[in-house]
Structure formats: C-alpha cells, structure tokens
Design a protein around this motif. Structure first.
Motif, PDB file in Angstrom:
ATOM      1  N   SER A   1      26.168  25.140  38.653  1.00  0.00           N
ATOM      2  CA  SER A   1      27.021  25.813  39.638  1.00  0.00           C
ATOM      3  C   SER A   1      28.269  26.390  38.988  1.00  0.00           C
ATOM      4  O   SER A   1      28.567  26.108  37.835  1.00  0.00           O
ATOM      5  N   GLY A   2      28.986  27.190  39.754  1.00  0.00           N
ATOM      6  CA  GLY A   2      30.290  27.656  39.295  1.00  0.00           C
ATOM      7  C   GLY A   2      30.337  29.136  38.985  1.00  0.00           C
ATOM      8  O   GLY A   2      29.348  29.852  39.106  1.00  0.00           O
ATOM      9  N   THR A   3      31.510  29.592  38.597  1.00  0.00           N
ATOM     10  CA  THR A   3      31.653  30.960  38.116  1.00  0.00           C
ATOM     11  C   THR A   3      31.140  30.996  36.675  1.00  0.00           C
ATOM     12  O   THR A   3      30.949  29.944  36.050  1.00  0.00           O
TER      13      THR A   3
ATOM     14  N   GLU B   1      33.276  28.997  34.245  1.00  0.00           N
ATOM     15  CA  GLU B   1      33.112  27.548  34.451  1.00  0.00           C
ATOM     16  C   GLU B   1      31.797  27.066  33.855  1.00  0.00           C
ATOM     17  O   GLU B   1      31.710  26.001  33.240  1.00  0.00           O
TER      18      GLU B   1
ATOM     19  N   LEU C   1      26.309  37.548  35.295  1.00  0.00           N
ATOM     20  CA  LEU C   1      27.096  38.616  34.676  1.00  0.00           C
ATOM     21  C   LEU C   1      27.580  39.584  35.758  1.00  0.00           C
ATOM     22  O   LEU C   1      28.731  40.035  35.755  1.00  0.00           O
ATOM     23  N   LEU C   2      26.683  39.873  36.694  1.00  0.00           N
ATOM     24  CA  LEU C   2      26.977  40.820  37.767  1.00  0.00           C
ATOM     25  C   LEU C   2      28.213  40.405  38.551  1.00  0.00           C
ATOM     26  O   LEU C   2      29.028  41.231  38.952  1.00  0.00           O
ATOM     27  N   TYR C   3      28.334  39.117  38.805  1.00  0.00           N
ATOM     28  CA  TYR C   3      29.438  38.632  39.638  1.00  0.00           C
ATOM     29  C   TYR C   3      30.703  38.408  38.805  1.00  0.00           C
ATOM     30  O   TYR C   3      31.748  38.061  39.342  1.00  0.00           O
ATOM     31  N   TYR C   4      30.585  38.546  37.492  1.00  0.00           N
ATOM     32  CA  TYR C   4      31.709  38.243  36.611  1.00  0.00           C
ATOM     33  C   TYR C   4      32.645  39.443  36.552  1.00  0.00           C
ATOM     34  O   TYR C   4      32.196  40.576  36.386  1.00  0.00           O
ATOM     35  N   ASP C   5      33.932  39.167  36.678  1.00  0.00           N
ATOM     36  CA  ASP C   5      34.897  40.262  36.704  1.00  0.00           C
ATOM     37  C   ASP C   5      35.435  40.519  35.308  1.00  0.00           C
ATOM     38  O   ASP C   5      36.597  40.237  35.015  1.00  0.00           O
ATOM     39  N   GLY C   6      34.578  41.044  34.457  1.00  0.00           N
ATOM     40  CA  GLY C   6      34.981  41.367  33.094  1.00  0.00           C
ATOM     41  C   GLY C   6      33.799  42.057  32.448  1.00  0.00           C
ATOM     42  O   GLY C   6      32.730  42.143  33.047  1.00  0.00           O
ATOM     43  N   THR C   7      33.984  42.550  31.241  1.00  0.00           N
ATOM     44  CA  THR C   7      32.901  43.284  30.593  1.00  0.00           C
ATOM     45  C   THR C   7      31.966  42.300  29.895  1.00  0.00           C
ATOM     46  O   THR C   7      32.333  41.151  29.632  1.00  0.00           O
TER      47      THR C   7
ATOM     48  N   LYS D   1      20.064  48.103  30.028  1.00  0.00           N
ATOM     49  CA  LYS D   1      20.156  46.666  29.766  1.00  0.00           C
ATOM     50  C   LYS D   1      20.314  46.394  28.268  1.00  0.00           C
ATOM     51  O   LYS D   1      20.969  45.434  27.868  1.00  0.00           O
TER      52      LYS D   1
ATOM     53  N   PRO E   1      28.474  30.650  44.509  1.00  0.00           N
ATOM     54  CA  PRO E   1      28.562  29.963  43.210  1.00  0.00           C
ATOM     55  C   PRO E   1      28.504  28.443  43.345  1.00  0.00           C
ATOM     56  O   PRO E   1      28.184  27.757  42.379  1.00  0.00           O
ATOM     57  N   TYR E   2      28.794  27.915  44.534  1.00  0.00           N
ATOM     58  CA  TYR E   2      28.812  26.457  44.673  1.00  0.00           C
ATOM     59  C   TYR E   2      27.786  25.948  45.671  1.00  0.00           C
ATOM     60  O   TYR E   2      27.968  24.898  46.274  1.00  0.00           O
TER      61      TYR E   2
ATOM     62  N   PRO F   1      33.689  43.242  41.026  1.00  0.00           N
ATOM     63  CA  PRO F   1      33.564  43.438  39.580  1.00  0.00           C
ATOM     64  C   PRO F   1      32.855  44.742  39.220  1.00  0.00           C
ATOM     65  O   PRO F   1      31.951  45.193  39.935  1.00  0.00           O
TER      66      PRO F   1
END
Lengths: 633, 633
Positions: free
Chosen positions: A11-13, A16, A36-42, A84, B478-479, B548
């Motif tokens: 679980s988690g971001t 995390e 990766l999709l939900y991650y706010d960064g490259t 991809k 995420p949780y 994102p």
C-alpha cells in the motif's frame, strides 16, 4: 537469488512503497505502471529516488494487448510501445513485461502472433531493452507458459524472452516440469505469488487473493526448483494483488514479503535433487528448523485481580504454585508437564501487554536443541530479538518477538546445569514436575488475531519454528465468521491454532461496535481421562461452559453413538468429534475468565489430529449467549 | 404474500433473531437447524417464544442427503428423518425443507430417487407434515427446479411438494418460465435471495454473497411473477447467507429484509401482464415513485470555522448569499439552480451531525410532485419520518431519515404560494435564482459509507426515490479498495454515487488506524463550459486538486487525443473520460476542505452518463498524497 517485489504488492504512495521495499531488504523493484501514473513527478525523479535508496528497477510493467491484432492496430501499438520505451529509459530500466493479449478480438493465429512478437523484439532491440512475454492465465489465446515459450522460441530473438509467473501457472494446474528444460537465459523475468486454493474466476482470484509464498496453498518450492534448474539466475520478484495488503501498513507487508522469499529459497534447496552443487546456488540457507521442540511454559500478563482469578482456576485444575521469580513479581504454576507463569511485574513488557490486551499470553518458552541457532534462524528471517531486564543470577535466555509483540523464549537446558526454572525462580518444594494429576501437558494454544493478522503469523510460525499449516476453515460465530487455521510440527509436540475474524465488526469490537464475536484466546490442556478430569475439576468448582441439549440430540443423529457414551458426554458437558479413520476428540471448555480468555481440556483417542472444528460454532454460540446474559445481568 | 425470513439470514442468538424478525414486521420464520442446535432450550421453548411474538414457524430446514442412496443408508436416513419430525412437532411446524443430495456417492437414477422420495412422502404423511423438495444448484444429480419438479410430479403425493429458491434457479441462469405452469398447490415453499453477479463456484457464491432482493443483480420480479402466476400463495421467505449480515446488528438487517420484500412485491405487479385482477393479488402496492424529482438544496452541518472556510470556497465558485433563516443560524447560498444551506444552529439535529461527522451533508431537499404521497411511500417502507423544530411562519416540510440519520426533505411548491425559501428565509436581494454564472446546477452527490453500508443505502434509494443502480465498480485507493455504485432516476435529474471502503482499515480510519483512505464526501456541480468555469474559479483563488503530469502522458497513449485538447486539459488540471459512444466527461476536483469533504466541477458532452470512474484512482492517489504532505508539514 536477487530478491525483488512489484510496487503493486503493498500500500501507499509510490515514494512510501519504495522506502518500505528498500527497508525490507529488497535490492530490486518492479514499477507497476499505475503507481507511476499517480506519482507527481517525472520517471527521472523515480529513478533518482531508487538510486538514492540503492534499489534497482528490474522491470516496468505491464504492457498489454500488443499481439494478435490487425495491421492498423499493430501500428498504433508500436507507437504506444515507443512511448513506454521512453518512460523506461527515463526510469533506467531495460526490461518490459508484456502480457499475452486478453482482448476479445485477438486473432488466434500463432504464426501471426509470432510475427508480431518479432516486431516487438526488433523495436525492443532498437531501444536497447528486453521484452519479457508472459502468458496470463486468462489470456485470450495464449494462457500457458508452454504456449508462450513456443512463441518466444519460434521468434528466437535475444530481445524477446519468456516471463514466468507462478500464479498463472499454478492456478491453472499447469505442469511445471517443462520449465526446467527452458534455457535459463531465455527466461527474462520470474514473478512469484502464492494463493489459497479457491474455485472462482481466475482473474478475480488473481486480482484479490494472491499472497506471499508460504501463506497460500501452491507448491512454490516445486515451481522455483524448476526455475533454478533451468539456469535462470535473475530476480525472483513478488507480484501480489491482495485486498488486505492494499490497506495494511507498507513496511510490515514488505518485510513479510522479503521473509517469504527467504523461506521459499530455503524450501527450494531440498527440491533440487540432482543439482551438481546446491551449496553454490544463490539460495538462502538459514540454520535448520529447531529440533525437539516443545512448550516449556506459557506466560500470562496479569494484574492483581486477574491473577487472583486465574490462580483460583488453575488450582481447581490441580495446578500448584511451584516457584516465585528471584527478582520480579512473577510466579510459576505447574501440573504434570504443563507450566504457567503469571507476570505482574510493573513497568515490564508484561505490564505493557496487560495494559493493551488485558489478561493475555505475553510470552511462550520453547525447549529446543540449540537456542543460539534458533535465534540466529529467527533473526535471519528478520524477526526482532528480545532482551528483557535480567536480575542477578538469572539466566539470559535468547528470545524473539512474535508479530503481535509477544515474546518467544528459546530455551535449551544443558544437563548438569541449573534449569531455567532453577536459575530464575525460588522453587517451592512440591512433588516434582510430574506431580500426579489428570492433566498431561499443553495440547495447543489458540490465538485470536485481528482481521488480516493470519498471513503474518503464518509466515512467523513457518519460518521460526518450521510448523506446517493445515487448510483453513471458516467457523460461524453468532456475530460474524471466523477463519481458523491450525499449525503443528511433525511430531505434534507443538500445536498452535490461529483464529481471525473475517468481519471488521468482530475484529475491532472494542472501538466501534458492541459485537465482540471472537477476541478470545485459549489454552488447551491434554488429558488421558477426560471424564475423570472433568468430574474432578467440576467438583472443585471450575466453571465449565454449558452446552445446549440440542447439541447432543444432533450428535446422536450424526454419529449414531452408543446411548451410554452419549449420556456420559452430556452429563459431563463434553463436546465430541470423530475423524474419518475413527479417531476421537473429547473436549470441554471453561467459561471465559474475562472477555478474552478461557481454557480447554482435551482428550485425543485413536490418533485424532484435529481440533474439533465442527464444535467451534457451538462453543462460540454458547460464549456469545453467556456474554449477552452477563451484559443483561 | 405472507412475508417470511430464515433465521440464518441475520446475526445473533436465536432469541435475538426472533425478536428482530418480529420487530421488522415478518409474520413467519424459517428455523435454520444450526440456530436451534446452538439454542439452550427445547424446541418447545422456541415454539412458545414464537407464539408470544406472534410469529408462525413456516418451515424447519434443511434436511440433507436423503435420496439417491443404497437400501441400508435409506433406513438410517428414515431414522434421522423421524427424529427431525419429532423436533418439528415440538416446534409446531408442518413443513420440512429437503435439499437434493450433494453426497459424491449419490446414485444418479431418477427412478430410484422418485421411489425414495415416495418413501419420504409416506413418512411425512404419517407424521402429518409436508416435505418440500429443493434442487440445490450444486446438487449432485438434481440441480434444477425443473428436474426436482419432474420427480415431485412423478411421486404425485400430497405430502411431497416442490420448494423453489430464487438463488438456485437464477445463479444457474435457469429459465424461469416453466415455474408459471407448475400447479401452485404443488409448490410447498418459496425462498427468495438476490446476489451480485459473480463468476465463482456457485456454492461459495451462495454461502457468502447472497443478499436481499434489490441489492443484487438478479431479476427477482421476473422470478416472483412466475411464482404468483403458478397460483402459489404461501410465504415468500428470505434465505440469505451473507458475511456482512452475519456481523451486522440483527434489527437493522431484518428491517432491510422486510423492506426488500415489499419492494419486490411492488416490482412484481407490473410483471403480471395478463393476470386477471392484479389489484386482488396479495402484493404490496405503495404510492408510486415520486415524479419530477430534483434536488432543491443540499444542507451542510457546519461550525463557525468550517462555515467560514466553505463560504470562502462557495464565493470563489460564484455562489452568493441569498438568505438567512427566519429563526435559526442557517444561511442560504445560491448559484444558478444550485442551492446550498449551511446549518450552524446549536442543539439541532445539524449540530449533532457535525459533532459526529464534522463538516458533512446533514440534509437534502427534493422537489417532487406530491410530498405527502412521497412521505407515505417512504414510511410504508419503514423509513422514519422526521419532524424538526419549526419556527413561526416557517413551513412544515415532510421529511424522512436516510440510513445514516441524515434528512431528506420532500418539497412540493404550489404555484401562488410562497416557496420554501420565501417561507423560511429572509431572502437577500440578488439577481434571482438564475443569476448568470458558469455553474448550472448539482450534477451528483457522492457519499462515503462505512464498509457494509452499501446494501442498506441501495434499498433506501430504490424504495424511497425509485432510483436505478448501475453495476458496482472497484476503485483502488493507495490505502485500500473502494466499492462504488451509482444511482439515478430515468431522466437523470437525480444522481447519487455511493462509495464504501472494502477494507476495515479504511472504513474505521478514525478509531483504529492512520489510514484514512476514503471517508470523503463530495458534491459535483455541473457546467456547460468547464474550461471557462475552471479558469474563472482558479483566478478567484479556488484551490484545485493537482493532477500528476504522468496522467496526461497516459491519457495520450490511451485515447490519442488531439494535442491541443490534451494541452488544455493539462493546463486547466482537468480529468477526462470517454464512453464507447464517444460521450465525454471533463471534470476537476477541489482540494479537500477538511478530511471528509471536497467539491467537483463536471461537464458532460455527447450524452456521457457515467462519473469518470477510471479517474477515481488518480484522484484518490492525489488526495492521499496531499494528506501525507499536510500531515508531514
């Protein structure tokens, strides 16, 4: 083997997850696309985070529905693929998992599919990466690894390899032998997941019920042995979709994942018969499972009031006070081979345990052959050694924490040396440890776990003590279902039953709901003469749980028992079970001492090896009724 | 029809169950054998309790594995049967449910089975009772009602009848038409259960996932219409095995069961085409579903601080204060057709709501054609009418409680009379209700429910407002996982989305765990120009949830959107979804106002009818990240 895990397993971001994965000990990670999709960064940011953590990104996944399509779609898929590849370059990984097509309009033509996989391989090569082709168990046309391998073998291109996933193979009951004959360097990636046996749609099964190796029912050591025999030396990577793991704290789940791979590696070694030099193989080799294991004593966290209550009951069970600890407020009670320690020491781990759980099992001591090696084994699996406050002249005893924080003492008594009891306790002069009485020892202990606690404990009991698990059973409580699983070693000198509420109302009773359901722990003492024992205990005033008359009427209909036996069972308030080979189980429960704790007396006849599971619902109903009555009174 | 329920359908001890069943309105009950088994009293005691409660015991169940056996086993089965007849006499019931054999050694010989069912019938007759033979969907040889009926018809004995169970028939996809042609007096009993469509072993499906009619996916009105056409006039009896119900409070579950039968009866009436006189049939006929339904206002429970915060946001959304309540600390905000009421009245139901839930939806007001009839309908289904403190000159508005205790005002405005707003509020002089602004109204509201709350709400929305349910979807947070189901009326003037955590950690976040997962509610406002609206709101300082960049990269790969549209979506922070017919959904979320609440702005294009479900995981991940960031700050 290198140990890896897919980010989807916990679980988690994303950040995390990566931190938890690194902390658990993994060196590699699979990045699941949605994370990766939900991650706010490259993707470059992800690479830097992994670099800082010392994690290698072993694979990016999944790429779907590439092959078995028309020409126009193929062109679009190649465009999609190239995007991809860009992501993979930014991530710094060179492996892409490609799943067999699930689209309903997949063209079922192996020649066409091989041609398109060749296209995939050429583009992968141009991008400097390797595609790993995996047969999904629910793939539209390609759903076995053998089919996928035929296609990969036909294409015969270094940038197209086979990906194996134990779930896809074992869920279908596919034979695993052929894996060993695939050249190891043609296997690009190996994913590992266990699962409980379930008769349901394989996609749903896969998406919600996978678990770590050792927690389910698959023969993963057999699978992994074939993988090792093939010559594959890449990562073994956990890819687990599990509803419970999705909501559990990521650090604990990742730690269990890592342990499960160590345990799998240990279990794989003996399956590699005929391998030239198993010692040289990159498989974890911990000290062996402890031999000659048995329970020396159980230690309960008590306060003065609950101690008084428990002592009263123990004395009715013919336990006698056998000693007092040299430096702590701890007393020892014994009867036959059974020893119970009551710990009321203030400011100790026991008092912390009592504050959290009330009267409860806070420690167990196990006799075994080599305590040092046993501790080394437990620590190797990442379980936390414990060392408590030790007084003068007391023995230092190696110990390890259970998943709930309770303590397991690992005791080896050397002949000629004072025993642990002699060292730590001022012993009372009683008739020796084998004082004559109707109880012969501890048959089993039963722990009530919060919902979701079973998986973690399963690994603990298997890894630390080498116990085997029986299949789980579901038991109805009047206020919810309880999942129960029994564990024991080969010679049955240690038996543990785990009960976990299926329902959250039952599990978190204290905080959100009036429903207490389970939440009880118990200890079962063995006897060779349960009628005599129970008669004696009852006449001493031990309160036994009342069993409804209707139970005996039903017993009569089910087993056609002799009238006299039935009458005696009912008279003594005993429960009865019989196995298929005629083994019999006679048992009785005390009432609950507080909301969480009761005792059981059991007699096994004719090799009966179970725990009277068919009677558990009767007990739960009787206990629930008593709680209601008490609440009403 | 007479309404009945099996004791297995709800939680508790037998006495608790019987009390809950009577309180819910049922006149009949099926006694499930295990409930009797665990009961500490005689069957005669159960009979007396039922008599005192005015409950008739319609049936005793189940009797298993009678038929398809060898001669010796048959003899034993007859003995077993006779014991159960004794129990039935003591219970005072004359009907026994006999399930088709599941034993692996069942003899698959219809002639033998019919002979043995004839034996059963003769013994039943001798005991003065009727056996009701039911085909289990997983019966070894007999698993369809048509097969069971052929056997019962062959035996042709008045003491052997057919039992129907909607689950066994509909789970197999068995055609139901033939039911109508079975003589009604040859059907001895009818059990009713719904279930969600699942692709799994039918026994497991039946044991854990049954639910009340209207909560699942089966066409129960079609089934029941055939039953009624057959001439059967005995009880319709709920028999539901459901893990959630097993642990929920029995009174609430029984009440939902009773409602579900009323709703089923209402839905069955229009399916009885060609029946001579439907009005004379014993089927529930409530006032019709409210027509011309729309949301008049949403009312939030607030304290001073959260009101200030929410007002700030509403003003950035171009809402304007439109009035102040004549006697209470309640203010009205409007924008276009959307009206929001903020209730900070001390010692009111709203303040109680705020104390329990924080900022939350405490009431909704619905415009409809006939408020009196709508209330009569809701009350007929057993929902609790509400009447609050009413000040001088204020209108008395019929209202009904939701399952969570929130209030639904049922408002009909009569032309020429003061509107509810005019009656209750001192209205501010603004540009009228249709003040020009980018929002056109309320698109939908979304309620976050505790785990297990979906079933109760599903019945409420269907019974009170006549909404239809869409199939449920699972959304990953995420949780933990979230189960989501959308409801709307035919003209889409009312849309409600229910989200419930699948996992207890998420559901009971506040009390046991740091995991908040869901627990959020939101309101979605509609607009015809989302780019303009969002640009305006952003420049006014409304904090929108950051999406994102990777989301847009993936959107590009999925939909091949025009570069310009993609750029505009990203610039405005909008999410995008497209349905199979090309309908489009563009939407944006605000940040969360407190842990439980946020707003959404949506534009529907080309008949899009969903809620952007594929984007929900992106939102949940962004929200989780924000919560983590805030917690860290």
């Amino acid at each position: 083997m290198r140990r890896s895990i897919a980010t989807v397993s916990i679980s988690g971001t994303l950040v995390e997850k990566l931190r938890a994965i690194q902390a658990a000990g993994f060196g590699c990670v699979e990045i699941f696309e949605n994370d990766l999709l939900y991650y706010d960064g490259t993707p470059g940011d992800v690479r830097r985070i992994c670099d800082d953590l010392g994690l290698r990104i072993a694979l990016y996944q999944p790429f779907r529905d590439f092959e078995g399509v028309g020409a126009e779609r193929l062109e679009r898929n190649v465009e999609r693929l190239k995007r991809k590849f860009d992501v993979m370059h930014a991530l710094g990984t060179d492996r892409l998992l490609v799943c067999s097509s699930v689209s309903p309009d997949t063209i079922r033509d192996d020649e066409l599919i091989a041609d398109q996989l060749a296209v995939l391989a050429r583009h992968a090569q141009a991008a400097g990466v390797t595609a790993c082709y995996e047969a999904l168990a629910w793939g539209r046309h390609v759903h076995s690894y053998r089919h996928a391998w035929r296609l990969v073998d036909t294409v015969d291109h270094p940038s197209l390899t086979l990906a194996l996933d134990s779930f896809h193979t074992l869920s279908l009951g596919d034979p695993v032998d052929e894996i060993a004959s695939i050249p190891g360097d043609r296997i690009g990636f190996v994913q590992i997941a266990d699962a409980p046996r379930m008769d349901m749609d394989v996609l749903e099964w896969s998406r919600h019920y996978r678990c770590f190796p050792g927690q389910g029912d698959f023969d993963l050591a057999g699978f992994t042995a074939r993988v090792v025999k093939s010559g594959y030396r890449g990562p073994l990577s956990l890819e687990v979709f599990n509803d419970g793991f999705r909501s559990a704290p990521p650090a604990a789940t990742a730690a269990d994942g890592y342990r499960s791979l160590l345990l799998l590696e240990e279990q794989t070694r003996p399956r590699l018969t005929g391998a030239s030099d198993t010692d040289a193989l990159p498989l974890y080799a911990p000290p062996a499972v402890p031999a000659h294991l048995s329970t020396q004593f159980l230690e309960f966290a008590v306060d003065a009031a609950s101690r008084e209550h428990l002592v009263e009951w123990l004395e009715k069970l013919r336990f006698r006070r056998a000693g007092r600890h040299r430096s702590k407020d701890v007393t020892l009670y014994r009867h036959g081979m059974a020893a119970i320690v009551l710990n009321a020491e203030p400011d100790s781990f026991a008092s912390a345990f009592f504050q959290q759980h009330g009267l409860s099992l806070c420690a167990s001591a196990f006799r075994l052959d080599d305590a040092g090696l046993a501790l080394e084994r437990a620590a190797g699996f990442g379980y936390v050694p414990f060392s408590g406050r030790v007084g003068p002249n007391e023995r230092v005893v190696p110990a390890v924490r259970s998943p709930d924080g309770s303590i397991n003492y690992l005791v080896n008594e050397t002949s000629g040396q004072p025993t642990l009891f002699e060292a730590d306790f001022v012993l009372t002069d009683i008739d020796g440890p084998n004082e004559v009485g109707p109880l012969t020892g501890i048959d089993h202990i039963c722990l009530a776990l919060p919902m979701g606690g079973l998986d973690s404990w399963t690994l603990f009991l298997k890894a630390v003590f080498g116990l085997d698990a029986s299949p789980g059973v579901l038991v109805p409580d009047p206020y919810g279902l309880v999942r129960s699983r029994a564990f024991s070693n080969r010679d049955r000198s240690l038996r543990v039953v785990l009960n976990a509420s299926v329902d959250p109302h039952t599990a978190v009773a204290e905080t959100v709901h009036v429903y207490h359901g389970t939440g009880l722990n118990h200890v079962a003492f063995s006897t060779d003469d349960i009628f005599g024992a129970v008669a004696e205990f009852k006449s001493a005033g031990l309160p036994l749980l009342h069993i409804p008359r209707n139970y005996y009427d039903d017993l009569e209909a089910r087993y056609a028992l002799p009238e006299s036996l039935l009458a005696r069972l009912q008279e003594h308030g005993l429960l009865y079970d019989r196995d298929e080979r005629g083994g019999e189980f006679l048992h009785a429960y005390t009432e609950t001492l507080d909301r969480r704790f009761f005792l059981e007396i059991v007699e096994r006849r004719g090799g009966y090896d179970g725990y009277g599971a068919p009677n558990a619902a009767v007990r739960l109903a009787s206990q629930a009724r008593r709680r209601r009555d008490n609440a009403a009174a």
